[in-house]
Design an enzyme around this catalytic site. Structure first.
Site, short mmCIF file in Angstrom:
data_model
loop_
_atom_site.label_atom_id
_atom_site.label_comp_id
_atom_site.label_asym_id
_atom_site.label_seq_id
_atom_site.Cartn_x
_atom_site.Cartn_y
_atom_site.Cartn_z
N GLU A 115 0.57 -1.25 -0.13
CA GLU A 115 -0.03 0.01 -0.05
C GLU A 115 0.76 1.26 0.02
O GLU A 115 1.95 1.38 0.45
CB GLU A 115 -0.89 0.24 1.29
CG GLU A 115 -1.67 -1.30 1.50
CD GLU A 115 -2.52 -1.15 2.82
OE1 GLU A 115 -2.32 -0.15 3.66
OE2 GLU A 115 -2.98 -2.14 3.10
N LYS A 117 2.42 4.45 1.67
CA LYS A 117 2.60 5.03 3.18
C LYS A 117 2.25 6.32 2.89
O LYS A 117 2.86 7.46 2.48
CB LYS A 117 4.07 4.92 3.23
CG LYS A 117 4.31 5.31 4.90
CD LYS A 117 5.62 4.71 5.38
CE LYS A 117 6.06 5.14 6.69
NZ LYS A 117 5.35 6.42 7.12
N ASP A 119 1.47 10.21 3.80
CA ASP A 119 2.28 11.05 4.72
C ASP A 119 1.18 11.95 5.24
O ASP A 119 1.02 13.23 4.86
CB ASP A 119 3.42 11.63 3.88
CG ASP A 119 4.16 12.50 4.97
OD1 ASP A 119 4.18 12.15 6.27
OD2 ASP A 119 5.05 13.30 4.33
N TYR A 229 -6.91 2.10 6.82
CA TYR A 229 -6.30 0.94 6.32
C TYR A 229 -5.80 -0.20 7.27
O TYR A 229 -5.32 -1.47 6.73
CB TYR A 229 -4.75 1.22 5.81
CG TYR A 229 -4.04 2.23 6.74
CD1 TYR A 229 -3.54 1.91 7.89
CD2 TYR A 229 -3.96 3.78 6.39
CE1 TYR A 229 -3.04 2.73 8.67
CE2 TYR A 229 -3.15 4.52 7.35
CZ TYR A 229 -2.69 4.22 8.48
OH TYR A 229 -2.08 4.90 9.00
N LYS A 317 10.62 2.76 2.47
CA LYS A 317 10.45 4.32 2.44
C LYS A 317 11.01 4.68 0.90
O LYS A 317 11.92 4.14 0.18
CB LYS A 317 11.32 4.96 3.55
CG LYS A 317 10.90 4.61 4.76
CD LYS A 317 10.13 5.74 5.36
CE LYS A 317 10.76 6.73 5.80
NZ LYS A 317 9.87 7.89 6.70
N CYS A 411 21.19 46.15 -10.04
CA CYS A 411 20.75 44.74 -10.34
C CYS A 411 22.20 44.05 -10.52
O CYS A 411 23.18 44.80 -11.12
CB CYS A 411 20.31 45.04 -11.83
SG CYS A 411 20.03 43.60 -12.90
N CYS A 414 23.22 43.93 -14.43
CA CYS A 414 23.29 44.98 -15.30
C CYS A 414 23.64 46.35 -14.50
O CYS A 414 23.91 47.24 -15.20
CB CYS A 414 22.21 45.35 -16.33
SG CYS A 414 20.55 45.93 -15.53
N CYS A 427 14.23 44.93 -11.52
CA CYS A 427 15.11 45.61 -12.39
C CYS A 427 14.51 46.23 -13.45
O CYS A 427 13.76 45.52 -14.38
CB CYS A 427 16.35 44.70 -13.03
SG CYS A 427 17.21 45.48 -14.19
N CYS A 433 19.06 44.40 -19.81
CA CYS A 433 19.74 43.57 -18.73
C CYS A 433 19.89 42.08 -19.26
O CYS A 433 19.04 41.34 -19.81
CB CYS A 433 18.58 43.61 -17.41
SG CYS A 433 19.04 42.43 -16.45
S1 IVH Z 1 -0.20 0.33 8.68
C1 IVH Z 1 1.35 -0.92 12.94
N1 IVH Z 1 -0.72 1.47 6.64
O1 IVH Z 1 3.13 5.44 8.81
C2 IVH Z 1 0.83 -0.98 11.41
N2 IVH Z 1 0.34 2.61 8.36
O2 IVH Z 1 4.88 4.31 11.49
C3 IVH Z 1 -0.19 0.09 11.43
N3 IVH Z 1 1.03 4.78 7.53
O3 IVH Z 1 2.38 6.75 11.79
C4 IVH Z 1 0.15 0.91 10.33
N4 IVH Z 1 0.20 4.92 5.55
O4 IVH Z 1 0.20 6.00 10.57
C5 IVH Z 1 -0.16 1.71 7.83
N5 IVH Z 1 -0.92 2.04 4.35
C6 IVH Z 1 -0.36 2.48 5.65
C7 IVH Z 1 -0.15 3.72 5.96
C8 IVH Z 1 0.54 3.67 7.52
C9 IVH Z 1 0.78 5.51 6.52
C10 IVH Z 1 1.52 5.68 8.72
C11 IVH Z 1 1.21 5.15 10.18
C12 IVH Z 1 2.32 5.23 10.84
C13 IVH Z 1 3.44 5.50 10.07
C14 IVH Z 1 4.32 4.38 10.32
#
Ligand code: IVH
Length: 674
Positions: A115, A117, A119, A229, A317, A411, A414, A427, A433
């Site tokens: 999945e 991750k 942010d 999720y 990551k 500037c 020039c 400028c 220029c």
């Molecule tokens: S699963 C312990 N799935 O990433 C497993 N976490 O430290 C539960 N995060 O703050 C997390 N996307 O909030 C999971 N698709 C995803 C995620 C996800 C983002 C965040 C989560 C946590 C950090 C990992």
């Protein structure tokens, strides 16, 4: 209407509104227009006002409710909210996979769900008997802050779960990520800056900040979004795999991301990671890696957790887009229109896979506000495909700092005395220029204009500095032998550039106009002007009144355009350009392509002949990419009925827009058959 009829109507309206919320926010395929939805909502509000006894907490009208809090309550999570073991190194992923294979029973299949991750800010949502009763920040993982009133304002969070496909369990605690889509984030920051407030550094901070508002009305004014999720706790229902969890969430009306895939091999995971990394700038929200989870929940159970991490998941990551580095020098850089921007030259850092050594400091006020000086340690970031920026200075107690940065009086290119225009330092020597000329040259050769291959920033500067280009038209008189004399050029690169210029010199009116640097005229307006006037001669003599008949041209722009063509220096440059240096050709009929390989599509609004999902699959099967945000890289936006802000964005960026008929035509016989 009597009380009984009102009761019935109120229920009907709530049901309809919940369904449309679900279609709009979760399925991303609305069935009715915004107006029709507003009408239902208004009718419900009116009835609830008339019959206050019918009001319930989970009515769709009650998302923003209650008085501002004075403090947040501390709430214990239904199960610990752990964090993930993470690494950006593929070797760490291999080790994770090896470990799980060793732990698996002989002959068992080890299968993952990969999945994005997300942010954002991690939250717990609790549904009791299908009703949202608790929402909590992650806090220290054991307990967090109760933010129910704020989470209720997020339109994508259902206040009640849908029970029509899968029965709703008596108790359900889920984990998800609250995010702010990039477009919403940019709009929020604009609003904050207009109000003289400090902008947020990134969407995650903005989302977390919005969740921690004591007044839910403030949260409600920030268009937060969510993806759910994971299950933290559940009673009365057994699920077997993560994939099934995601499917079931969808059926309950919870919003689930559409990028997860089931993958069984490390190579597959690496490929998924690489693919998302490439699409990172196109998906509309920030992601910082891939989360890889064991699909089998039973096996998860037996693997268990360490003190902080589950053993069954791993965050693979992306290379970070925010890094710490040092400012070596602050330069004043002169742009195409003469605006002088402070630029930080930094010790090079890798940001999301790109090496960056310059970042913008916007304007003199921003430098003052952030108090960035030469030698400072700073955090820099690159979000989406925008220019890298200096986010903040990192305190270094005891270190002697350089004096404050001052904008120069003259500037740097020039020597003309600079003038202040609002927040900008400019400028005024527009025509002579060298820095401005080099920037104009670069603009003329840019992708949306003449698209001259091989004409980059350094070359443009070199051509101007060495006196080979004194005015734009000189570009077209360059000879390979002259270029060969320049530093960094060899015979081959010199001929290539000359050839690139020659090819680019046969161009369409729209591109030519886009490259001239007429104030306020971008690609979109250039196209409209070209379509309307067809020839440069007709456009040059158009007056302000006539110009305003063109789509997208207002009085101010009309004045600028007329002013530009009347200005004697510009008129002279234009005459020279058109004197056999640039040849304007007729735009080709918009051709119907037979190959969609690599083209980027964005779908918005409802389609009649096929669902958006089907359209997406069809396009992908033809080699096209379907993304959710419109950017300058988008090739087509397909706009169905009731399209959203994506259509507007497409217009701004002059991305080609297709209606359903146009889309079907493009697909031709590969499309849907009647
Ligand atoms: S699963 C312990 N799935 O990433 C497993 N976490 O430290 C539960 N995060 O703050 C997390 N996307 O909030 C999971 N698709 C995803 C995620 C996800 C983002 C965040 C989560 C946590 C950090 C990992």
């Amino acid at each position: 209407m009597n009380k009984k009829q009102a009761t019935q109507r109120v229920e009907e309206l709530r049901k309809a509104i919940r369904r449309h919320d679900f279609l709009y926010y979760v399925r991303d395929s609305p069935e009715i227009s915004d107006e029709a939805y507003d009408q239902l909502f208004r009718e419900l509000t009116r009835l609830e006002e008339e019959y206050p006894g019918l009001l319930t907490e989970d009515s769709p009208t009650q998302r923003v409710a209650g008085e501002p809090l004075s403090t947040f309550e501390t709430v214990e999570h239904a199960a610990p909210m752990l964090s993930l073991d993470s690494d950006a190194d593929p070797e760490a992923l291999r080790r994770f996979d090896d470990r799980l294979h060793r732990a698996a029973a002989e002959g068992a299949v080890v299968e993952y769900v990969a999945e994005p991750k997300l942010d954002g800010a991690s939250v717990e949502l609790v549904y009791e008997a299908g009703r949202l009763t608790r929402a909590t920040t992650r806090g220290d993982g054991g307990r967090g802050e109760g933010i129910l009133a704020n989470v209720r304002t997020i339109a994508a969070v259902p206040l009640r779960l849908r029970a029509d496909e899968v029965p709703v369990p008596p108790f359900l605690s889920v984990r998800g990520e609250v995010i702010l889509q990039i477009e919403a984030f940019e709009r929020l920051n604009e609003r904050l800056m207009e109000a003289g407030r400090e902008p947020f550094a990134n969407p995650r901070n903005a989302a977390a900040g919005a969740l921690r508002q004591l007044d839910p009305r403030i949260t409600s004014s920030r268009p937060l979004d969510i993806f759910v999720y994971d299950i933290l706790a559940i009673e009365g229902l057994e699920l077997e795999t993560q994939w099934e969890v995601l499917e079931t969430f969808r059926q309950w009306g919870l919003r689930v991301n559409d990028l997860p895939r089931v993958i069984a091999s490390v190579d597959g995971l690496l490929e998924y990671h690489a693919d998302l990394l490439e699409r990172r700038d196109d998906i509309g929200y920030e992601i910082d890696g891939v989360v890889i989870k064991l699909n089998d929940l039973g096996m998860r159970q037996s693997l268990g957790t360490t003190a902080r991490h589950p053993r069954w998941a791993f965050a693979f990551k992306f290379p970070p887009r925010r890094e710490v580095t040092r400012v070596l020098k602050i330069l004043a850089s002169v742009g195409r229109t003469g605006v002088v921007t402070p630029v930080a030259m930094m010790r090079p850092v890798e940001l999301g896979g790109v090496t960056v050594s310059r970042a913008t400091l916007h304007n003199r006020e921003e430098v003052m506000r952030k108090d960035i000086r030469e030698g400072d340690r700073v955090r820099v970031q690159r979000a989406g495909d925008v220019i890298p920026q200096v986010v903040e200075r990192i305190e270094e107690p005891g270190r002697k700092r350089s004096p404050r940065f001052e904008m120069p009086d003259e500037c740097p290119s020039c020597g003309t005395p600079l003038v202040e225009r609002g927040p900008f330092t400019v400028c005024p020597n527009s025509f002579e220029c060298p820095a401005q000329l080099a920037a104009r040259l670069l603009h003329l050769g840019s992708r949306n204009a003449l698209d001259v291959e091989g004409l980059g920033e350094e070359t443009a500067r070199l051509l101007v500095d060495k006196g080979l280009v004194r005015q734009l038209p000189d570009l077209f008189d360059l000879k390979a032998v002259q270029l060969q004399e320049l530093e960094g050029f060899a015979e081959k690169s010199a001929t290539n550039l000359v050839e690139g210029i020659r090819r680019a010199s046969h161009t369409e009116l729209a591109r030519f106009l886009a490259g001239l640097g007429i104030p306020e005229v971008g690609v979109a307006v250039a196209r409209q002007l070209a379509r309307h006037y067809r020839t440069i001669d007709a456009l040059r003599v158009a007056d302000e009144e006539a110009l305003q008949e063109v789509d997208g041209v207002g009085p101010r722009m009309a004045e600028q355009i007329v002013g530009f063509f009347l200005e004697p220096h510009n008129a002279h440059v234009l005459d020279r350009l058109l004197d056999d240096r640039v040849v304007l050709i007729e735009a080709p009929e918009e051709e119907i392509s037979t190959d969609l390989e690599g083209l980027r599509f964005v779908l918005t609004g409802g389609l009649e002949r096929l669902s958006r999902e089907a359209a997406k699959e069809l396009l992908e099967s033809l080699g096209a990419k379907v993304t959710s945000t419109v950017s300058s890289k988008t090739d087509y936006v397909v706009a169905g009925s009731d399209p959203g802000s994506k259509l507007e964005k497409a217009r701004q960026l002059s991305v080609q827009i297709l209606d359903e008929a146009g889309f079907l035509e493009l697909l031709g016989e590969r499309g849907v058959t009647p």
